[in-house]
Design a protein around this motif. Structure first.
Motif, mmCIF file in Angstrom:
data_model
loop_
_atom_site.group_PDB
_atom_site.id
_atom_site.type_symbol
_atom_site.label_atom_id
_atom_site.label_comp_id
_atom_site.label_asym_id
_atom_site.label_seq_id
_atom_site.Cartn_x
_atom_site.Cartn_y
_atom_site.Cartn_z
ATOM 1 N N CYS A 37 0.868 -1.162 0.335
ATOM 2 C CA CYS A 37 0.396 -0.702 0.182
ATOM 3 C C CYS A 37 0.131 1.457 0.070
ATOM 4 N N ASN A 38 0.475 2.587 -0.620
ATOM 5 C CA ASN A 38 1.010 3.593 -1.004
ATOM 6 C C ASN A 38 -0.256 4.826 -0.966
ATOM 7 N N ARG A 39 -0.701 5.054 0.213
ATOM 8 C CA ARG A 39 -1.736 6.006 0.348
ATOM 9 C C ARG A 39 -1.372 7.039 -0.636
ATOM 10 N N LYS A 40 -2.030 8.013 -1.339
ATOM 11 C CA LYS A 40 -2.464 9.278 -1.838
ATOM 12 C C LYS A 40 -3.065 10.235 -1.805
ATOM 13 N N SER A 41 -3.381 11.418 -1.262
ATOM 14 C CA SER A 41 -4.402 11.621 -1.401
ATOM 15 C C SER A 41 -4.857 12.272 -2.453
ATOM 16 N N ASP A 42 -4.553 12.687 -3.609
ATOM 17 C CA ASP A 42 -4.424 13.217 -4.737
ATOM 18 C C ASP A 42 -4.240 13.160 -5.786
ATOM 19 N N CYS A 43 -4.429 12.118 -6.506
ATOM 20 C CA CYS A 43 -4.033 10.986 -7.978
ATOM 21 C C CYS A 43 -5.044 11.346 -8.638
ATOM 22 N N VAL A 44 -4.997 11.535 -10.297
ATOM 23 C CA VAL A 44 -5.733 11.628 -10.833
ATOM 24 C C VAL A 44 -6.304 10.213 -11.328
ATOM 25 N N ASN A 45 -4.923 9.950 -11.953
ATOM 26 C CA ASN A 45 -4.902 8.876 -12.786
ATOM 27 C C ASN A 45 -5.180 7.304 -12.556
ATOM 28 N N GLU A 46 -5.162 6.939 -11.261
ATOM 29 C CA GLU A 46 -5.017 5.995 -10.435
ATOM 30 C C GLU A 46 -6.679 5.609 -9.705
ATOM 31 N N THR A 227 7.587 0.814 -2.565
ATOM 32 C CA THR A 227 6.429 -0.579 -1.676
ATOM 33 C C THR A 227 7.255 -1.692 -1.645
ATOM 34 N N PRO A 228 7.727 -2.234 -0.292
ATOM 35 C CA PRO A 228 7.908 -3.694 -0.659
ATOM 36 C C PRO A 228 7.682 -4.769 -1.352
ATOM 37 N N PHE A 229 6.239 -4.613 -1.821
ATOM 38 C CA PHE A 229 5.812 -5.560 -2.881
ATOM 39 C C PHE A 229 5.829 -4.926 -4.234
ATOM 40 N N GLY A 230 6.533 -3.953 -4.521
ATOM 41 C CA GLY A 230 6.107 -3.166 -5.891
ATOM 42 C C GLY A 230 7.047 -3.962 -7.131
#
Length: 422
Positions: A37-46, A227-230
């Motif tokens: 997991c890599n949380r983002k607060s603002d990402c248009v394309n994901e 992320t570690p599993f990226g």
């Protein structure tokens, strides 16, 4: 608008129904760290869990819901699924659910959680009328779980490795069992991680079947950078088909999941998250208007010139009013003593009930909620008192209050329980 809370109208639990869902992104914080997991607060394309274009307060979420339902009447479900975990700060989630239930009693209410913080609140969740809960359970063996989670935070204590995995698993199993005992429909999400838990999915299915879970969703891990599993690959369709077929021997399988964003809105096949983006942004900037019929403004200050005290640290408040010739200090009022939990904030709201606002350097979400309930608007800011008073009385707050911090919650070290931190 829908005539009843018919559970078959939930599109995630019932494939093919002509209804939609909306996710209310009020859950900013998380209480575990997943290695995918890599949380983002603002990402248009994901388009994936953990992503949102804005974070809302409970009041803002209610306003947003009103706007969405005006434009899209096919919405049957209001849910909270992030961008963090809804039960990391349960007071925010539960207050949002209460507001939505009172205003829109016909909507289904839904939560999606990792399960760690669910057990203490299951009775209240049922009382509010939450009908559907999703619990993400990736392993029923702590040896596998410790490979998936970097840490687990239970209260103020952070656990790593095996202890963290054991605590999380115990709470997840307790949550699934307890929710079903309360008549709540439960779906279990399992993130399929190649080489980590993909050979373990059947054991998860067997376990949740014994606990009474209604539905199982085997979701392919979405590789996320940093992320570690990226570096792992996403499981292919054939792998998932085989896993679902085997797991389906024990519990019904969901096959139409869209891996929704934390601000998803619309039908599953006609997602409108992007078209409501501006609406979310505008709602995230809304603040309640100060009650103009109240003459005073309270200020937390150390020396009487600057706003420079945290609400929880204030032992007294200066009470100011606006006159024809300027601002006048009316009196100083003692603040309720710390140590009484939420009762302190009830008493504080009553102490300041003739004030339209209170100016502080910071405050927690719990006292903020009690103040707002009594119509007292808390502003987090710093600077000269009289300059801030001018902005409040002229209705120029909050955007024009220089140095103000947006009051969307408190920091990770502040729980707002009356113990003095605010």
């Amino acid at each position: 608008m829908l005539p009843s809370r018919d559970r078959t109208r939930h599109p995630c639990f019932n494939a093919g129904v002509p209804y939609g869902r909306m996710h209310l992104p009020v859950a900013l914080q998380c209480n575990i760290k997943c290695n995918y997991c890599n949380r983002k607060s603002d990402c248009v394309n994901e388009s994936r869990p953990g992503v949102t274009s804005a974070v809302l307060t409970p009041d803002q979420a209610l306003h947003y819901t009103e706007r969405v339902l005006e434009r899209e009447p096919r919405i049957s479900v209001a849910g909270i699924a992030g961008p963090g975990d809804p039960m990391a700060k349960p007071e925010v989630t539960l207050e949002t659910m209460r507001l939505i239930r009172r205003r829109f009693p016909e909507l289904l209410l839904c939560l999606s959680s990792n399960g760690l913080g669910l057990p203490p609140h299951m009775d209240e969740i049922a009382r509010i009328g939450v009908s559907h809960v999703t619990v993400t359970l990736n392993a029923v063996d702590p040896e596998i779980g410790e490979k998936i989670y970097a840490w687990v935070r239970d209260g103020k204590v952070v656990y790593r490795s095996r202890p963290g995995a054991e605590i999380l698993l115990a709470r997840q199993l307790e949550a699934i069992r307890g929710l079903r005992e309360r008549g709540i429909t439960v779906k279990v999400n399992t993130i399929v991680i190649p080489g980590v838990n993909d050979a373990h999915v059947t054991e998860v299915a067997k376990t949740i079947a014994d606990l009474g879970a209604n539905l199982h969703n085997c979701m392919p891990m979405y590789p996320v950078a940093d992320t570690p599993f990226g570096h792992l690959h996403e499981p292919d369709a054939e792998t998932l088909r085989a896993l679902r077929q085997e797991a389906g021997r024990y519990v019904p399988q969901m096959t139409h999941c869209k891996r929704c964003r934390a601000d998803a809105v619309g039908l599953l096949e006609e997602d409108q998250s992007d078209s409501f983006r501006e609406c979310r942004s505008l709602c995230s900037k809304l603040e309640p208007a100060p009650a103009r019929n109240r003459p005073y403004v309270a200020v937390a200050t150390l020396e009487g010139m600057l706003i420079n005290q945290h609400l929880g640290e204030a032992r007294r408040f200066q009470i100011w009013e606006k006159t024809e010739t300027g601002f006048r200090l009316v009196e100083e009022r003692p603040a309720p003593q710390p140590g009484s939990g939420e009762q302190r904030w009830r008493e504080m709201a009553l102490t300041l009930k003739d004030c339209r606002a209170v100016l502080v350097s910071a405050l927690g979400e719990t006292p903020r909620r009690f103040l707002l309930k009594e119509g007292i608007i808390p502003f987090e800011m710093s600077g000269l008192i009289e300059r801030a008073l001018s902005a409040v009385y002229d209705d120029r707050a909050p955007e024009q209050l220089k140095g103000r911090r947006k009051s969307v919650g408190h920091g990770g070290g502040c729980k707002g329980d009356g113990g003095g931190c605010g």
